[in-house]
Design a protein around this motif. Structure first.
Motif, PDB file in Angstrom:
ATOM      1  N   GLU A  50       7.157  -5.384  18.665  1.00 41.47           N
ATOM      2  CA  GLU A  50       7.213  -6.071  17.371  1.00 41.47           C
ATOM      3  C   GLU A  50       7.151  -7.586  17.542  1.00 41.47           C
ATOM      4  OE1 GLU A  50       7.288  -5.045  14.153  1.00 41.47           O
ATOM      5  OE2 GLU A  50       6.895  -3.008  14.829  1.00 41.47           O
TER       6      GLU A  50
ATOM      7  N   LYS B  72      10.256  -0.986  21.727  1.00 45.01           N
ATOM      8  CA  LYS B  72       9.748  -1.170  20.360  1.00 45.01           C
ATOM      9  C   LYS B  72       9.969  -2.605  19.887  1.00 45.01           C
ATOM     10  CE  LYS B  72      10.399   3.591  18.708  1.00 45.01           C
ATOM     11  NZ  LYS B  72      11.098   4.444  17.711  1.00 45.01           N
TER      12      LYS B  72
ATOM     13  N   LYS C   4      14.049   2.769  25.152  1.00 47.34           N
ATOM     14  CA  LYS C   4      12.963   3.086  24.214  1.00 47.34           C
ATOM     15  C   LYS C   4      12.986   2.119  23.027  1.00 47.34           C
ATOM     16  CE  LYS C   4      12.318   7.409  23.408  1.00 47.34           C
ATOM     17  NZ  LYS C   4      12.455   8.799  22.868  1.00 47.34           N
TER      18      LYS C   4
END
Length: 603
Positions: free
Chosen positions: A569, A565, A561
């Motif tokens: 980004e 992310k 997870k």
């Protein structure tokens, strides 16, 4: 093509593998760019690879290349570390959290494993260099997949090549054995283990396919002085062991990459071994005209090199003294009572930057207001950058105590007496790196150079007596009353943007680069120049880096997870290569094939 001198044109059009030695600012990178364009013009289908230790150089050369060619799908530009990651097919046993670099070797392994019974003769950096460049980093050890034996290391390497006595080498090898045993027991690895593994993988592939696969037709490397012999051998292997396929440029006076002991003869030795003595390449070409710094600065850098070559004759390939295109102000020296003076100088001059020793940089930064800290660099961190005006802060007072006597001998006694009297003087091995760091720091400056010390010291006193009081008067003492005069300089929006882009590129540098710190500098520059979109991207990249650092310690159930992310980004910041790297390194099962899909979307 980019404009060249007649000498550079001769170098670029030279056939076969070409070695180019040039000091800082002499046009080495320009030669690489033009050679790539020239080779592409001869054969538009050539598979080209440009490689360097730092992402900044890769991005710079790619930008120059792309500005002169249209949609070149055959050219690849990669930082060496990323290239090795991509080449390694079996990644098991090479987890990033188990990687040993010099910092980890010095701070953890040296005190826990290596320092016992090593005597006072060898320091951590010297031992690391023996392991990294010779015992494990030689072409011979990489091609066969095992380190040099003790007899090979102690007896076959010449004194000119290695520099240590037989007794010192035996101590170094004993420490290596402890280090190697500890790494094997704890699942640790260093960069030379990875290089050796790639060699073995490609040898097995050659055996199964009946020939060595050729990944690239031409390979170009900048700052090759940062490469070990094994890494240079790997570049030849990527080109199918074609000894005519490489174009390598560098400067042995800037070999400040911890653990690397480079000589241009390394390349010729590799060619001799891989061709079984049937092939040879010519000696290096020389570039001596400096296009960055003026003569006032170069006279000081030439002095440092002259002393380096005198006491460490094999540390740096000798070249004629550098010459500048124009004259300029002599460097200045000043002793101040506190960093308040440095702060005032930085406020008055937006072009001014600070360089200090890398392990001393934080101390200097913390003494400055927060808004000025991004203008402070470590010497190694600044390698490859250039600044109009420069302060070198506390370089001499922060040097190791055991080097103070060497400074006096080199810069005071040596000018007062015949140099023949110093042939028997034994200088500490660390003094070689010290002089290279000093040279690298001096040559970051284009226009104005000031040495600032917070107090007197034996090393500074020796330096002052040589450059200020000496016959040549290479430098001047700066009058404290003049600090407020003639120092007001402002930067344009374009200059702020260019400086910011330099810092953002350097954030993808080698192990010695403080990525978050470089991005802070980039953000400040973009905001000063009004480039708010670029500042926003740099902030996203900084946030992604912060998240990525947590991937090494986060619970396994949360890793996928968090990795997703980080990928988002990086994509928001426009950093496709970084996003795909995270996909492949941290969550290949969850994001299988995603890196390929990302590359297709942006191609």
């Amino acid at each position: 093509p980019l404009r060249m001198t007649s000498q550079e044109e001769d170098i670029v059009t030279k056939e076969g593998t070409v070695l180019v030695l040039g000091r800082s600012g002499t046009g080495k990178t320009l030669c690489v760019c033009n050679r790539m364009l020239r080779d592409r013009h001869v054969d538009s289908s050539l598979r080209q690879l440009f490689v360097s230790r730092t992402q900044r150089l890769c991005d710079y050369v790619k930008a120059l290349h792309d500005s002169t060619t249209e949609d070149d799908k055959y050219a690849t530009f990669q930082k060496l570390d990323n290239l090795l990651d991509n080449l390694l097919e079996v990644t098991k046993g090479f987890d990033k959290e188990c990687h040993v670099n010099f910092s980890r070797f010095q701070k953890v392994l040296w005190t826990q494993v290596c320092s016992e019974n090593n005597g006072p003769q060898l320091d951590p950096l010297t031992v690391w260099t023996q392991i990294y460049s010779f015992i494990k980093g030689s072409y011979k050890s990489a091609i066969r997949g095992t380190p040099l034996t003790e007899s090979e290391y102690t007896e076959e390497l010449s004194r000119d090549r290695c520099g240590l006595t037989i007794a010192q080498r035996k101590i170094a090898y004993s420490i290596f054995q402890k280090y190697n045993s500890f790494c094997e027991s704890n699942g640790l690895w260093d960069a030379m283990d990875r290089v050796s593994a790639i060699f073995q993988e490609r040898k097995l592939k050659a055996q199964s396919e009946g020939m060595l696969p050729v990944l690239f037709d031409r390979v170009y490397a900048d700052e090759v002085q940062d490469f070990t012999q094994a890494e240079i051998g790997l570049l030849f292997m990527l080109a199918g062991n074609n000894h005519k396929a490489l174009f390598l440029v560098g400067d042995t006076a800037q070999t400040v990459c911890q653990g690397v002991d480079f000589r241009f003869e390394e390349v010729r030795s590799v060619v001799h071994e891989l061709s079984e003595g049937k092939a040879r390449i010519e000696r290096y070409e020389k570039l001596c005209q400096n296009f960055r710094s003026h003569s006032g600065i170069l006279r000081v850098s030439n002095l440092v090199l002259e002393r380096l070559n005198l006491v460490f004759p094999n540390a740096s390939t000798k070249l004629p003294p550098e010459t500048g295109l124009v004259n300029g102000p002599r460097p200045s020296l000043i002793i101040v009572s506190s960093t308040d003076t440095v702060k005032e100088m930085l406020i008055r001059n937006e072009r001014l930057r600070v360089v200090a020793r890398d392990d001393f940089k934080t101390m200097v930064q913390e003494a400055l207001p927060e808004e000025l800290r991004t203008r402070c660099f470590g010497v190694i961190e600044a390698k490859g950058l250039e600044f109009s005006d420069l302060l070198i802060v506390d370089f001499f007072s922060s040097c190791a105590k055991e080097l103070e006597k060497s400074y006096k001998i080199l810069f005071v006694d040596m000018k007062n007496e015949s140099r023949k009297n110093f042939n028997s003087v034994k200088f500490p091995v660390l003094m070689e790196l010290e002089l290279k760091l000093l040279y690298t720091a001096v040559t970051r400056s284009c226009n104005r150079l000031i040495f600032v010390e917070m107090g007197d010291s034996p090393s500074y006193n020796a330096w002052r007596r040589c450059v200020v009081d000496g016959e040549d008067r290479l430098a001047t003492i700066m009058n404290k009353n003049s600090l407020g005069n003639g120092m007001k300089e402002t930067m344009t929006a374009d200059e702020w943007e260019i400086q910011g882009l330099d810092f953002a590129c350097l954030a993808g540098g080698n192990d010695n680069t403080d990525c978050a710190g470089m991005l802070e500098k980039a953000i400040e520059c973009f905001e000063q120049g009004g480039q708010l979109d670029l500042a926003k991207k740099a902030k996203r990249q900084k946030h992604a880096l912060k998240l990525e650092s947590k991937l090494l310690t986060v619970d396994h159930n949360e890793k996928d997870k968090l990795a997703a992310k980080v990928v988002i980004e990086y994509l928001e910041a426009g950093l496709v290569d970084e996003a795909t790297r995270v996909c492949d390194s941290f969550c290949p099962a969850l994001l299988v094939g995603l890196s390929c899909r990302i590359k297709k979307l942006v191609s």
